[in-house]
Design a protein around this motif. Sequence first.
Motif, short mmCIF file in Angstrom:
data_model
loop_
_atom_site.label_atom_id
_atom_site.label_comp_id
_atom_site.label_asym_id
_atom_site.label_seq_id
_atom_site.Cartn_x
_atom_site.Cartn_y
_atom_site.Cartn_z
N HIS A 151 0.83 -1.20 0.00
CA HIS A 151 0.00 0.00 0.00
C HIS A 151 0.86 1.26 0.00
O HIS A 151 0.63 2.19 -0.78
N GLU A 202 2.45 -4.14 -10.28
CA GLU A 202 1.97 -5.52 -10.43
C GLU A 202 2.86 -6.50 -9.65
O GLU A 202 2.36 -7.44 -9.02
N ARG A 262 1.98 -6.31 -6.17
CA ARG A 262 0.71 -6.99 -5.92
C ARG A 262 0.91 -8.50 -5.82
O ARG A 262 0.35 -9.16 -4.95
N ARG A 320 2.41 -9.38 -2.59
CA ARG A 320 1.41 -9.27 -1.53
C ARG A 320 0.44 -10.47 -1.56
O ARG A 320 0.13 -11.05 -0.53
N ASP A 321 0.02 -10.84 -2.78
CA ASP A 321 -0.88 -11.98 -2.89
C ASP A 321 -0.20 -13.25 -2.42
O ASP A 321 -0.81 -14.12 -1.80
N PHE A 322 1.09 -13.35 -2.74
CA PHE A 322 1.83 -14.54 -2.37
C PHE A 322 1.89 -14.70 -0.86
O PHE A 322 1.79 -15.79 -0.33
N ARG A 342 -0.12 -13.34 1.23
CA ARG A 342 -1.42 -13.11 1.83
C ARG A 342 -1.74 -14.20 2.84
O ARG A 342 -1.43 -15.36 2.64
N LYS A 367 -6.78 -18.23 3.94
CA LYS A 367 -8.16 -18.00 4.36
C LYS A 367 -8.50 -18.89 5.55
O LYS A 367 -7.93 -19.95 5.71
#
Lengths: 212, 505
Positions: free
Chosen positions: B286, B333, B336, B339-341, B343, B346
Amino acid sequence: MTKLQKVNKGEVFLIDDDAAVRRGVAALLTAADYTVSIFTSGEEFLSEMGSLDIDDAALLVDVCMPGIQGLELQEKLNRDGVDLPVIVMTAHGDIPMAVRAMRNGAVDFLEKPFTVDEVTTSLERAHAISRPVIKGAQKASPELCKNYDSLTPRESEVLRNVVDGSTNKEIARSLDVSPRTIEVHRQNMMSKMNAKSFAELVRMAVALDIGD
Amino acid sequence: MTENTLEELDGSFANQILETVDTLVVILNRHGEIVFFNRACQLLTGFNAGEALGRKVWDFLILDEEIDAVRGAFEALNAENTPSHFINYWKTKDGAPRIIEWSNNTLKDEDGAIAYILGTGVDITESKSKEAALYESKSFLRAIVGASPVAIITSNEKGTILSFSRKAEAIFGFKENEALGQNLTLIIPEPDRLRHDQYLNHYLETGERRIMGKARQVTAVKKSGERFPVVIHVNEFHDGVRVFVGFIEDLSEQKVTERRLEDVKNQLQHIGRIGAMGEIAATIAHELNQPLTAAASLAGAVSLTLRKVEFPQRDDAISHLNETVSEIRRASEIIRQMRDFMRKRKTAKSLHDVNHVVEEAIAIALIGAEAGGVHVTTDLGANVGEASLDRIQIQQVVINLIRNSIDAMQDAEKKHLAISTAKKSRFIEIKISDTGHGLSDDVKKRLFEPFFTTKEEGMGIGLSISKSIIDAHQGEITAIEKESPGVIFSIKLPVGGHDKAAKSQ
Ligand SMILES: Nc1ncnc2c1ncn2[C@@H]1O[C@H](COP(=O)(O)OP(=O)(O)OP(=O)(O)O)[C@@H](O)[C@H]1O
Ligand SMILES: [Mg+2]
């Protein structure tokens, strides 16, 4: 509030808490012949809104800010019946927020950083759109419904997950298949839906009332 | 010499001796027929020499059920010429059974071939029944040994196994009769096997105790050859002779539990690290994305401005600017993807026994964490039951809170950590209460902020991760101030995973 330039393309109220972003985006919009009014927070915008001419204007607001957030602001404007097209700017991973904004009647969302074309296209939509643009205003066209019906169960599942902000990897895990498979489903789904961008897909999903 | 009598003995000095001793002496020929039956035999059985001579022993002296065994022993002796011991019954003329302990030998002719079987016997009927009585009194003890959850093995000085309890059978896989008479090395794996005899000899010679009287953890071996950890406690006592007794506990189950706790701990630490990295990655992503957005927008602005003017290299300049924007987008990108990696995974909820989850977390939190004088009490409600939750994540939260409490009590005089669970109508509450330094107003406000810490080595992410986990469970996490020094952290989880149940108490 700082007023920069008055040309014919219309007015944009820009709200972002980051000074560099404000300066950059304002410069871009000014160069694209918009009149830009800059606000550093939702609170500042609300306090000055009474003195603003909101006809023919659009609101470009960051969803993630300290204090009153983009979404809250949008919801408040909806409640107050303020008739102002909203475009939200999101950073990575704010997809669920973007979807919520769209559901609340946002015209579009822009993922930062964006190109000249992306922001001007969105603003053109915002200014052209017939008002009022409030919650649930965008209805699914018969063609959109037909496209949606042509999806396989897996593809529609992928669609639902994508607009909820899941990554391919996460979808793969929850459906217990490989990320590569999800990638394929995702491409097929995008082309069947005839969606040229992720934002467009989200817009369609909102019109179809998919996801949460 | 005839078939029926042993003429050489007749009237001889030896004969007189054999006739007068109390020992039973009987001589059989190669067919099993009695050729000599001394006075002791006659007195015991009531048969005189005339009645006995020439008859086979198993035709009149042996109980029916022992005939086969006696004939077998006779034939073995006849064939193999090895002395043997044998205990069997003789029945007297009036049918009373007597228990005789025999020592058998062979007598050879001039050629060295077996000519006679000589049996000398002692009537042990009385002493046998004494033994039986002794056995009775020991049976109580045996019952206890048999019921012992710890394996009990006794051995003599030479290491010969004298007894082998039921639990020993269960642990080692040897039956008692397989183990009796064997050396203890039966259950000791290489290379200790060799050393064991040395230890024993060393102890017997010097009296110096190495393992005696102390509990030691060693490796033992099962009948299957499998090695496994045991705790052994050896002692000695005297029962006429010196007897060693070993109390042996199988540690493999305990080891399994310990290993499982260790695994869970590693898993939690791993997830904790990933969780923390996810948090960090999201923040960095961010923070970096904002200047990238500004840069891309400025480049876009310049490119738009350039379109409005004419100069020779204008198109080149515009295309360079467009390239600048796409490079900025590429950087964004990459961020991103990073960050997704990283994350956080869930939440994967399923029904779990809350007390069990909490107990396990407490055990893990207290492993390694030098609880340095912290008094821990738990009060887990009896009817708490199950809740839909992600076990690892909830344990992560409980562990974070316990660690924080232990940290907060480091310099406290009274260190009391109290953990409780309780079922309320719509939610289950887990409370962690400490007697630490408590929260200042400033800390209270910023408690759940990522990267807020007052500790030198803190990352300040424990509580922010905990909060996001509890949010994902539609629960609530709050800090409650106490009258006395310290804080109570409360976690409320909805019962059965109903949305927002925790909030509408
Ligand atoms: N039980 C407690 N008593 C007093 N202060 C606490 C307690 N729990 C948390 N705090 C305060 O809240 C701060 C933040 O806690 P948090 O668990 O988020 O981070 P941390 O413990 O400092 O570092 P980390 O958990 O990342 O190792 C702590 O630094 C401490 O000042
Ligand atoms: Mg902590």
